[in-house]
Design an enzyme around this catalytic site. Structure first.
Site, PDB file in Angstrom:
ATOM      1  N   ILE A   1      11.077  -3.262   5.829  1.00 15.02           N
ATOM      2  CA  ILE A   1       9.823  -3.660   5.652  1.00 15.02           C
ATOM      3  C   ILE A   1       8.984  -4.289   5.454  1.00 15.02           C
ATOM      4  O   ILE A   1       7.754  -4.712   5.358  1.00 15.02           O
ATOM      5  CB  ILE A   1       9.323  -2.102   4.118  1.00 15.02           C
ATOM      6  CG1 ILE A   1      10.626  -0.626   4.686  1.00 15.02           C
ATOM      7  CG2 ILE A   1       8.556  -2.022   3.887  1.00 15.02           C
ATOM      8  CD1 ILE A   1      10.584   0.383   3.308  1.00 15.02           C
TER       9      ILE A   1
ATOM     10  N   CYS B   1       3.845  20.088  -1.068  1.00 12.16           N
ATOM     11  CA  CYS B   1       3.492  21.332  -1.219  1.00 12.16           C
ATOM     12  C   CYS B   1       2.441  21.881  -1.050  1.00 12.16           C
ATOM     13  O   CYS B   1       2.042  23.404  -0.757  1.00 12.16           O
ATOM     14  CB  CYS B   1       3.719  21.453  -2.862  1.00 12.16           C
ATOM     15  SG  CYS B   1       2.940  21.538  -4.277  1.00 12.16           S
TER      16      CYS B   1
ATOM     17  N   CYS C   1       0.139  21.859  -4.987  1.00 14.48           N
ATOM     18  CA  CYS C   1       0.104  21.337  -6.378  1.00 14.48           C
ATOM     19  C   CYS C   1      -0.911  20.575  -7.301  1.00 14.48           C
ATOM     20  O   CYS C   1      -1.802  20.137  -6.531  1.00 14.48           O
ATOM     21  CB  CYS C   1       1.199  19.954  -7.030  1.00 14.48           C
ATOM     22  SG  CYS C   1       1.002  18.628  -6.184  1.00 14.48           S
TER      23      CYS C   1
ATOM     24  N   CYS D   1      17.667   3.570   8.788  1.00 14.23           N
ATOM     25  CA  CYS D   1      16.385   2.944   7.442  1.00 14.23           C
ATOM     26  C   CYS D   1      17.751   3.078   6.105  1.00 14.23           C
ATOM     27  O   CYS D   1      19.163   3.591   6.012  1.00 14.23           O
ATOM     28  CB  CYS D   1      15.629   4.013   7.132  1.00 14.23           C
ATOM     29  SG  CYS D   1      14.866   3.568   5.198  1.00 14.23           S
TER      30      CYS D   1
ATOM     31  N   THR E   1      17.287   3.765   3.861  1.00  9.79           N
ATOM     32  CA  THR E   1      18.034   5.197   2.666  1.00  9.79           C
ATOM     33  C   THR E   1      19.520   5.932   3.956  1.00  9.79           C
ATOM     34  O   THR E   1      20.166   6.896   2.283  1.00  9.79           O
ATOM     35  CB  THR E   1      17.009   6.315   3.306  1.00  9.79           C
ATOM     36  OG1 THR E   1      15.922   5.490   2.274  1.00  9.79           O
ATOM     37  CG2 THR E   1      16.722   7.416   1.557  1.00  9.79           C
TER      38      THR E   1
ATOM     39  N   HIS F   1      15.012  10.061   9.064  1.00 10.19           N
ATOM     40  CA  HIS F   1      14.200  10.697   9.453  1.00 10.19           C
ATOM     41  C   HIS F   1      13.088   9.564   9.795  1.00 10.19           C
ATOM     42  O   HIS F   1      11.765   9.619   9.990  1.00 10.19           O
ATOM     43  CB  HIS F   1      13.516  10.132   7.680  1.00 10.19           C
ATOM     44  CG  HIS F   1      13.907   9.197   6.903  1.00 10.19           C
ATOM     45  ND1 HIS F   1      15.320   8.903   6.253  1.00 10.19           N
ATOM     46  CD2 HIS F   1      13.134   8.676   6.810  1.00 10.19           C
ATOM     47  CE1 HIS F   1      15.019   8.053   6.184  1.00 10.19           C
ATOM     48  NE2 HIS F   1      13.999   7.126   5.836  1.00 10.19           N
ATOM     49  N   GLU F   2      13.261   8.482  10.423  1.00  9.68           N
ATOM     50  CA  GLU F   2      12.739   8.009  11.374  1.00  9.68           C
ATOM     51  C   GLU F   2      12.810   7.999  13.282  1.00  9.68           C
ATOM     52  O   GLU F   2      13.793   7.877  13.414  1.00  9.68           O
ATOM     53  CB  GLU F   2      12.681   6.043  11.132  1.00  9.68           C
ATOM     54  CG  GLU F   2      12.487   5.839   9.546  1.00  9.68           C
ATOM     55  CD  GLU F   2      13.288   4.556   9.342  1.00  9.68           C
ATOM     56  OE1 GLU F   2      13.149   4.275  10.098  1.00  9.68           O
ATOM     57  OE2 GLU F   2      12.996   4.089   8.010  1.00  9.68           O
TER      58      GLU F   2
ATOM     59  N   HIS G   1      22.545   4.561   1.861  1.00 10.81           N
ATOM     60  CA  HIS G   1      22.860   5.279   0.901  1.00 10.81           C
ATOM     61  C   HIS G   1      23.475   6.331   1.141  1.00 10.81           C
ATOM     62  O   HIS G   1      24.764   7.021   0.491  1.00 10.81           O
ATOM     63  CB  HIS G   1      21.382   5.416   0.009  1.00 10.81           C
ATOM     64  CG  HIS G   1      20.772   4.243  -0.347  1.00 10.81           C
ATOM     65  ND1 HIS G   1      21.561   3.734  -1.355  1.00 10.81           N
ATOM     66  CD2 HIS G   1      19.272   3.225  -0.150  1.00 10.81           C
ATOM     67  CE1 HIS G   1      20.587   2.320  -2.056  1.00 10.81           C
ATOM     68  NE2 HIS G   1      19.538   2.038  -1.243  1.00 10.81           N
TER      69      HIS G   1
HETATM   70 ZN    ZN Z   1      12.982   4.922   6.131  1.00 11.12          ZN
HETATM   71 ZN    ZN Z   2       2.120  19.178  -4.104  1.00 13.10          ZN
END
Ligand code: ZN
Ligand code: ZN
Length: 351
Positions: A179, A97, A100, A42, A44, A67-68, A47
């Site tokens: 994307i 989480c 929240c 990706c 990301t 992450h893919e 980076h």
């Molecule tokens: Zn990605």
């Molecule tokens: Zn949360």
């Protein structure tokens, strides 16, 4: 099962990446261990590879990138009930989480305390990846491995395109990175038209045409706002998807939107962008929305249905397939601009 595995690791707070032997993650009671079949690089990851200001602040080495992915469940924790070893899966890599305000009101995709697997914790550029049971997405076996490896960015595109109506509407996609290109394919499958792509890079322009853009406009050569007006009978685009994060691209996205149209922004500008709010938002009655991640799991269900319908041809977008050890070559291909989705196979390429 061996206790170590090959992985792409950011081992030092500096540019680059190392291919190392690391420990296979151990699974807790509510976690799942997945044997990675295919993973995808990706923007990301670029980076993090280059170690820019964002990643220097966010990422704490040592970290396994990625992450893919998709893969097959190898092992499940004692309390896991919804998935068994042998299942074909991917995962939502944003771990919310659950406590929240947003998580408690059905908006966990914008959780205040999100942690991202592959950015904040070890990711999938490895033979195995550990995922919380709640984040596992079971994949229909009819979906090809190569498509299943890019559900994360495809989900971004599905989220953006389907954040409002598109059928029978003109859609302008500003920026044809992976994307943006996926968004063109999704908009086409959902009955949008004409789909107008705005992109300066010739390689990406060709891909935009192949996945369904009716016209591809080059912002380095023409006045793209004037062109969009011509192509929409001087009305402007019904829907604009901002996928570039480029400040000029963002301003033009607002300008090419018709009065009362919908602008969805996904591209991330590196610095604040100055806008003419009076003319481009207020007097226009524009609907402006930010698109972050994927709606969990609404986007995933819609994406799976689109894939199963057979109306999404993503094959032109998977441009390169490499072994995991060729990660750096994959990065170089992407940095050159002459690649779109680059897949890695940590457990050997499928026959
Ligand atoms: Zn990605
Ligand atoms: Zn949360």
């Amino acid at each position: 099962m061996s206790v170590t595995m090959q992985a792409v690791v950011k081992s030092q707070p500096q540019p680059g990446a190392d291919i190392l032997q690391v420990a296979v993650p151990s699974v807790g009671p509510t976690e799942v261990l997945v044997r990675v079949q295919a993973a995808s690089i990706c923007g990301t990851d670029l980076h993090i590879y280059r170690w820019d200001r964002w990643s220097a602040r966010r990422v704490h080495p040592p970290l396994v990138f990625g992450h893919e992915f998709c893969g097959v469940v190898e092992q499940v924790g004692a309390e896991v009930t919804t998935v068994q070893p042998g299942a074909f899966v991917s995962a939502e890599m944003h771990v919310a989480c659950g406590r929240c305000y947003q998580c408690r009101t059905g908006q966990s995709h914008i959780c205040q305390n999100v942690r991202i697997i592959g950015i904040d914790t070890d990711g999938c550029f490895a033979e195995f990846v550990r995922i919380p049971e709640t984040n596992i997405w079971k994949i229909d076996p009819a979906i090809p491995v190569d498509y299943a490896a890019i559900l994360d960015p495809l989900g971004n595109a599905v989220h953006a395109v389907l954040a409002g109506e598109v059928a029978g509407m003109s859609v302008a996609v500003v920026g044809c990175g992976p994307i943006g290109l996926l968004a063109i394919a999704v908009a086409k499958a959902c009955g949008a038209g004409p789909i107008l792509a705005i992109e300066p890079h010739p390689y990406r322009q060709k891909l935009a045409e192949r996945v369904g853009a009716a016209a591809v406009l080059d912002p380095s050569k023409t006045d793209v706002v004037a062109e969009v007006l011509v192509l929409t009978d001087q009305v402007g685009a019904d829907v604009v998807l901002e996928m570039s994060g480029n400040s000029q691209g963002v301003r033009q996205a607002f300008q090419m939107l018709r009065r009362g149209g919908r602008l969805s922004l996904l591209g991330i500008p590196s610095k604040p962008v100055e806008l003419d709010l009076a003319n481009d938002v207020i007097f226009k009655g524009a609907v402006v929305q930010g698109i972050n991640g994927r709606r969990v799991f609404e986007t995933w269900y819609r994406m799976q249905a689109l894939l199963k319908s057979g109306s999404l041809d993503l094959s032109p977008l998977i441009t390169d397939r490499l072994p995991l050890t060729d990660f750096k070559r994959g990065v170089e291909l992407l940095l050159s601009g002459n690649a779109s989705k680059v897949l890695l196979y940590p457990n050997g390429s499928p026959a």
